[in-house]
Design an enzyme around this catalytic site. Structure first.
Site, PDB file in Angstrom:
ATOM      1  NE  ARG A  80      37.151  26.678  44.265  1.00  0.00           N
ATOM      2  CZ  ARG A  80      38.311  26.401  44.830  1.00  0.00           C
ATOM      3  NH1 ARG A  80      38.986  25.312  44.482  1.00  0.00           N
ATOM      4  NH2 ARG A  80      38.845  27.197  45.730  1.00  0.00           N
ATOM      5  CE1 TYR A 208      27.449  26.303  48.056  1.00  0.00           C
ATOM      6  CE2 TYR A 208      29.743  26.643  47.477  1.00  0.00           C
ATOM      7  CZ  TYR A 208      28.633  26.997  48.207  1.00  0.00           C
ATOM      8  OH  TYR A 208      28.689  28.059  49.070  1.00  0.00           O
ATOM      9  CE  LYS A 217      36.889  30.466  41.517  1.00  0.00           C
ATOM     10  NZ  LYS A 217      37.631  31.509  42.040  1.00  0.00           N
ATOM     11  CG  HIS A 237      42.020  32.908  41.556  1.00  0.00           C
ATOM     12  ND1 HIS A 237      42.328  32.243  42.725  1.00  0.00           N
ATOM     13  CD2 HIS A 237      40.705  33.198  41.634  1.00  0.00           C
ATOM     14  CE1 HIS A 237      41.244  32.133  43.467  1.00  0.00           C
ATOM     15  NE2 HIS A 237      40.248  32.710  42.836  1.00  0.00           N
ATOM     16  CB  SER A 259      39.115  30.488  47.210  1.00  0.00           C
ATOM     17  OG  SER A 259      39.266  30.143  45.860  1.00  0.00           O
ATOM     18  CB  CYS A 261      42.721  35.197  50.785  1.00  0.00           C
ATOM     19  SG  CYS A 261      43.265  33.588  51.376  1.00  0.00           S
ATOM     20  CG  ASN A 265      36.160  41.972  52.153  1.00  0.00           C
ATOM     21  OD1 ASN A 265      34.980  42.165  51.867  1.00  0.00           O
ATOM     22  ND2 ASN A 265      36.539  41.122  53.087  1.00  0.00           N
ATOM     23  CG  ASP A 286      37.043  34.806  41.701  1.00  0.00           C
ATOM     24  OD1 ASP A 286      37.914  34.659  42.578  1.00  0.00           O
ATOM     25  OD2 ASP A 286      36.455  33.844  41.173  1.00  0.00           O
ATOM     26  NE  ARG A 375      32.000  31.247  48.297  1.00  0.00           N
ATOM     27  CZ  ARG A 375      33.200  31.591  47.847  1.00  0.00           C
ATOM     28  NH1 ARG A 375      33.337  32.621  47.033  1.00  0.00           N
ATOM     29  NH2 ARG A 375      34.264  30.922  48.214  1.00  0.00           N
TER      30      ARG A 375
HETATM   31  O1  SAT Z   1      33.394  27.964  44.446  1.00  0.00           O
HETATM   32  S1  SAT Z   1      34.094  29.036  43.708  1.00  0.00           S
HETATM   33  O2  SAT Z   1      35.209  28.462  42.962  1.00  0.00           O
HETATM   34  O3  SAT Z   1      33.198  29.676  42.778  1.00  0.00           O
HETATM   35  C1  SAT Z   1      34.652  30.208  44.781  1.00  0.00           C
HETATM   36  C2  SAT Z   1      36.105  30.100  45.074  1.00  0.00           C
HETATM   37  O4  SAT Z   1      36.565  29.081  45.554  1.00  0.00           O
HETATM   38  O5  SAT Z   1      36.832  31.078  44.809  1.00  0.00           O
HETATM   39 MN    MN Z   2      38.141  32.713  43.478  1.00  0.00          MN
END
Ligand code: SAT
Ligand code: MN
Length: 590
Positions: A80, A208, A217, A237, A259, A261, A265, A286, A375
């Protein structure tokens, strides 16, 4: 007698509002053709095969990774871009100091220039999508127009895309408009613009992740947070996870971490063998949309239908569910490959990378084989721990909200806020070390309130006020906690093992929610004592738990001063209740 297949109304005729907008986008960008996305499996397979034929996707080893593909993004387009992301509201104050702001007229003119004729010779994909279960009153719809087939494929996995979404739009009208073009992938001609007052997103120059999959987002956080404020709910988030205790009670917890972190998981956590009887169910990894319910509780849906997760570090020990899940039907972005064409990433215990994420022969001196922000895109229903309630139109009731950051010091393993108002302060004060999910320096501590710093679509001061208001109306508000899985010792070693063992901390929280566990008061909130955590089978270094649960008043007085400076940068819009809570904390620290 065989019945004829029902004649379907062409998508381009289902909704006049959508058709008119697509027509204006077509006139502006001048694509060679327009393709409306039906959202069927055949369509997905056909599109994938075409991209393989065109050399845009690599088909991976079909024996070990059936129906898996690799996409290599442009090396200048791997994360991002927060510095190129704007909120364009009539009043600059509405966007707030937490956002880049541009005057909507200026932004529109700039974007018109960029979009003008940009799809010549390309196909325009029209993707109607629904964020949230298709039959849920809590869900919201959008339409993304893009000239990237890769983005279209991702949107088909990450959202409920296609005919059903467009039917919903045709039935009740409202939708978020998202116009996207990869342009020339030139970092100097790249902008991610949001017009919350018009429920519109315009994104140019990147293909991306969060820059380009506009349902994620851009819509589900930035635009939705704006909508949520006017409609009385919260777009956050946060992962959503269901935890079933050995006694058979299930509680849902929603956790906000920045993001990369560990949200994915935690959402798919595997209980350690030494804590038998626990079961974990993933609702989302997410984003959470949280709505006050008629029963005074907060109810959550996951607006997404898939995971766009960080690959490096995924292995059977850290996240067996994810590891199993991404062995089929998965789209990988920017991983390395082995000699027999299997995907490879750092943290895998087997296999040898021969080609790096840029498609070059792998040479360790040139950096990691897989990009640190590589990813996987995979459908949520492929997750072995997918919750049977993830598709429930009512959502799931939330017992606890958890904030957290990545901090080597200061923040203890866990603490509980004194009440909702204090919890909002705890969320507003989150700080975390930056990660590879965004372009920029990695590892610097910055404030990341509610893990929403890059994603809140309006002034944080108004957002915190909204949080306070939502809480004041909840008769059965969730408890609020803060965690830090990333605390280190003097030698830089992590003090807490994390992953499955995080369940020990979650179990304490749930016992707090049901009034079964004790806690000790400290200046910053309530902490478990060493004996309050279930440590059966946990091996920790001597003194680690004590260190993890310690609060250093001197460090915290400095932290409080930093938080005050930060909050005051929001000026007169800052809710005074937060400063009052901060003073309360300061007094209690002594
Ligand atoms: O690139 S994304 O925003 O989809 C993933 C992230 O940063 O959490
Ligand atoms: Mn995220």
């Amino acid at each position: 007698m065989a019945t004829a297949a029902p004649l379907l109304i062409p998508l381009s005729q289902l909704s006049r509002a959508v058709t008119d907008w697509v027509e204006s986008a077509r006139a502006l960008t001048q694509p060679a053709g327009v393709r409306w996305c039906e959202g069927t499996e055949e369509e997905f397979r056909e599109l994938t095969s075409r991209l393989v034929r065109d050399g845009e996707l690599v088909k991976l080893n079909a024996e070990h990774f059936p129906d898996c593909h690799l996409y290599r993004s442009n090396p200048s387009d791997v994360a991002r871009v927060e510095h190129l992301t704007y909120i364009c509201t009539a009043s600059r104050q509405d966007a707030g100091p937490n956002n880049n702001w541009m005057d909507p007229k200026e932004a529109r003119a700039k974007m018109r220039g960029l979009f003008s004729g940009c799809m010549r010779g390309r196909t325009m994909y029209v993707i109607p999508y629904c964020m949230g279960p298709i039959d849920s009153p809590l869900s919201r719809c959008g339409v993304e127009i893009t000239d990237s087939a890769y983005v279209a494929l991702n949107m088909m996995v990450m959202t409920r895309a296609g005919r059903a979404a467009l039917e919903r739009i045709a039935g009740n009208g409202g939708f978020v408009r998202g116009l996207h073009s990869i342009g020339e992938l030139d970092p100097n001609r790249r902008f991610i613009m949001h017009f919350p007052e018009e429920l519109t997103i315009e994104s140019f120059g990147s293909g991306y992740g969060g820059n380009a999959l506009l349902g994620k987002k851009c819509h589900a956080l930035r635009i939705a947070s704006w909508q949520a404020r006017s409609e009385g709910w919260l777009a956050e988030h946060m992962l959503i996870v269901g935890l079933q205790s050995p006694k058979g009670e299930t509680h849902y917890v929603a956790c906000a971490f920045p993001s990369a972190c560990g949200k994915t998981n935690l959402a798919m956590l595997i209980p350690p063998a030494s804590l038998p009887g626990w079961k974990v169910f993933t609702v989302g990894d997410d984003i959470a949309w949280l709505h006050p319910g008629p029963d005074g509780r907060l109810w959550a849906i996951n607006p997404e239908a898939g995971y766009f997760g960080v690959v490096p570090g995924t292995n059977p020990e850290t996240n067996r569910n994810a590891y199993e899940m991404i062995r089929r039907d998965t789209l990988f972005t920017n991983v390395a490959v082995t000699a027999d064409n299997q995907p490879w990433w750092e943290g895998l215990s087997h296999g040898t990378p021969v080609t790096d994420w840029q498609g070059r022969p792998y040479e360790p001196a040139k950096g990691p084989a897989a990009h640190p922000n590589s990813r996987f895109t995979v459908a949520a229903r492929r997750n072995p721990s997918y919750s049977p309630h993830a598709e429930d139109p009512r959502g799931v009731p939330i017992s606890a909200l958890v904030f957290g950051g990545r901090r080597r010091e200061v923040a203890p393993l866990v603490y509980e806020a004194r009440n909702w108002q204090h919890g909002v302060l705890v969320g507003a004060s989150v700080a975390s070390e930056t990660t590879a999910a965004a372009v920029g320096q990695v590892g610097v501590v910055r404030r990341d309130p509610m893990a929403m710093q890059p994603f809140c679509g309006y002034n944080f001061a108004d957002y915190w006020r909204h949080w306070l208001e939502v809480g004041s109306k909840l008769a059965r508000a969730p408890k609020i906690f803060h965690v830090n899985w990333f605390r280190r010792d003097a030698h830089g070693k992590f003090l807490w093992p994390g992953f499955g063992d995080n369940l020990r901390v979650l179990a304490w929280m749930l016992d707090r929610c049901s009034g079964r566990a004790d806690a000790a008061a400290s200046g910053i909130g309530l902490l478990p004592r060493v004996q309050d955590l279930d440590t059966r089978g946990l091996s920790l270094d001597e003194g680690a738990l004590r260190a993890l649960l310690s609060v250093d008043p001197a460090l915290w007085r400095k932290e409080v001063a930093d938080i005050r400076t930060y909050l005051q940068s929001y000026g007169s819009r800052l809710p005074q209740a937060l400063l009052a809570e901060l003073e309360n904390t300061e007094r209690q620290l002594g």
